[in-house]
Scaffold this motif. Structure first.
Motif, PDB file in Angstrom:
ATOM      1  N   ARG A 202       3.681 -10.766   7.658  1.00 59.05           N
ATOM      2  CA  ARG A 202       3.617  -9.303   7.985  1.00 59.05           C
ATOM      3  C   ARG A 202       2.375  -8.232   8.032  1.00 59.05           C
ATOM      4  O   ARG A 202       1.486  -7.822   7.150  1.00 59.05           O
ATOM      5  N   THR A 203       2.441  -7.979   8.990  1.00 57.67           N
ATOM      6  CA  THR A 203       0.790  -7.526   9.773  1.00 57.67           C
ATOM      7  C   THR A 203       1.288  -6.008   9.350  1.00 57.67           C
ATOM      8  O   THR A 203       0.475  -5.489   9.168  1.00 57.67           O
ATOM      9  N   ASP A 204       3.023  -5.871   8.494  1.00 55.05           N
ATOM     10  CA  ASP A 204       3.245  -3.988   8.702  1.00 55.05           C
ATOM     11  C   ASP A 204       2.895  -4.098   7.516  1.00 55.05           C
ATOM     12  O   ASP A 204       2.929  -2.371   6.624  1.00 55.05           O
ATOM     13  N   LEU A 205       2.211  -4.891   6.429  1.00 55.25           N
ATOM     14  CA  LEU A 205       2.118  -4.989   5.076  1.00 55.25           C
ATOM     15  C   LEU A 205       0.229  -4.763   5.365  1.00 55.25           C
ATOM     16  O   LEU A 205       0.008  -4.648   3.258  1.00 55.25           O
ATOM     17  N   VAL A 206      -0.512  -4.848   5.868  1.00 52.57           N
ATOM     18  CA  VAL A 206      -1.544  -4.532   5.848  1.00 52.57           C
ATOM     19  C   VAL A 206      -1.608  -3.644   6.421  1.00 52.57           C
ATOM     20  O   VAL A 206      -1.567  -2.887   7.230  1.00 52.57           O
ATOM     21  N   LEU A 207      -2.681  -3.071   5.957  1.00 54.27           N
ATOM     22  CA  LEU A 207      -3.551  -1.724   5.626  1.00 54.27           C
ATOM     23  C   LEU A 207      -4.544  -1.641   6.758  1.00 54.27           C
ATOM     24  O   LEU A 207      -5.607  -2.687   7.097  1.00 54.27           O
ATOM     25  N   ALA A 208      -5.022  -0.106   7.174  1.00 58.67           N
ATOM     26  CA  ALA A 208      -5.640   0.221   8.160  1.00 58.67           C
ATOM     27  C   ALA A 208      -7.240  -0.667   7.406  1.00 58.67           C
ATOM     28  O   ALA A 208      -7.545  -0.326   5.705  1.00 58.67           O
TER      29      ALA A 208
END
Length: 318
Positions: A202-208
């Motif tokens: 779930r890389t989409d949940l990890v922020l910059a």
């Protein structure tokens, strides 16, 4: 197809005050950008020196800001973090007799420190979730939830999106940080001695990098923002006592029309007059007390009237 992988490594030693959590985790796993590192609050608390001596009940009281419900020895409370849970999160398991573990002082900050340490030592951009176990109203059993987070989207909003039938979603908002906490617990187990887990996929949940996000505190509703500020019995008691400091958990005041309708359904002659609700029938002391209890539970307080016999209610807050 989307794939979600959860790794919960063995080999973590007993954690003592001053332990470096990144040093404990990194030899056991190879992290990738976009991973979410999950760690139990108990391990964070132990590393941060939150193991204390003393009676558990006394510590529950010390960590409590408001009693929500009590049944026998079980206390459901709102604690100093704003979490509503059994025993204020004070835990007497997996510690020496006579000691208890308190929740981390600032779980979001704890998550941010671990995230920063991982980035510094590995160059990887990961999210971090700190978890604890909680029960759920109307459901048996417990699940893990996120009480701290850094670099992770904690709440997804689907408001305004359309489903496959063209219906607009209005309030759908998955608490994804809680879902991450729960799936990690499936791999960690309660007795496995595996306080860390890595959720991958779930890389989409990890922020910059550098953006720690809102933290898990964003998942906590403000006091009075939900519909269950007290247990059923406790709500009756608090309304009867009518202490102004108890008003917040009952939520925002109802509308004048709603209060007037409630009072009429309870046998009072009530009418809306501007911003107030007037009971002009001059009820006796017992009836007046009952009306005042009903009004208090709905965010309204009595004000004296000119003739001293009628009742007139005004909102306790704007």
């Amino acid at each position: 197809m989307p794939t979600l992988t959860v790794i919960a490594p063995d080999g973590v030693p007993e954690v003592a005050a001053g332990a470096d959590l990144a040093d404990l985790l990194l030899p056991l796993v190879t992290l990738e950008d976009g991973d979410i590192v999950v760690v139990t609050s108990k391990v964070v608390s132990k590393a941060e020196g939150r193991v204390v001596e003393g009676d558990r009940e006394d510590w529950i009281t010390a960590e409590t800001t408001r009693l929500v419900a009590r049944r026998g020895p079980t206390r459901i409370v709102r604690n100093r973090l704003g979490l509503t849970m059994a025993a204020a999160g004070v835990d007497a398991s997996n510690v020496a007799r006579g000691a208890v573990v308190l929740l981390p002082a600032e779980p979001d900050a704890s998550a941010a420190r671990l995230r920063a340490a991982i980035a510094e030592r590995t160059g990887r951009n990961v999210g971090v979730v700190v978890t604890d176990t909680a029960g759920r109203a109307w459901r048996e059993g417990q699940t893990d939830i996120a009480i701290g987070a850094a670099g992770v989207v904690v709440l997804e909003s689907y408001a305004g999106r359309l489903d496959e039938h063209g219906n607009e979603l209005a309030v759908t908002a998955p608490a994804v940080a809680d879902e991450v906490a729960s799936v990690a617990e499936l791999a960690q187990g309660k007795l496995g001695g595996r306080p860390f887990a890595v959720v991958r996929g779930r890389t989409d949940l990890v922020l910059a990098p550098g953006d720690d996000g809102t933290g898990a505190r964003a998942l906590i509703r403000a006091d009075g923002g939900d519909l269950f500020g007290y247990g059923a019995r406790e709500a009756v008691v608090r309304a009867v006592l009518g202490d102004p400091s108890d008003a917040a958990p009952f939520g925002a005041p109802s509308s004048p029309d709603e209060l007037a309708e409630l009072l009429r359904a309870s046998g009072f002659a009530a009418a809306v007059e501007g911003d107030s609700v007037h009971c002009p029938s001059g009820p006796d002391a017992g009836q007046a007390a009952r009306a005042t209890v009903l009004a208090f539970a709905h965010g309204w307080l009595p004000r004296p009237t000119a003739d001293g016999g009628d009742l007139r209610f005004h909102r306790s807050s704007p």
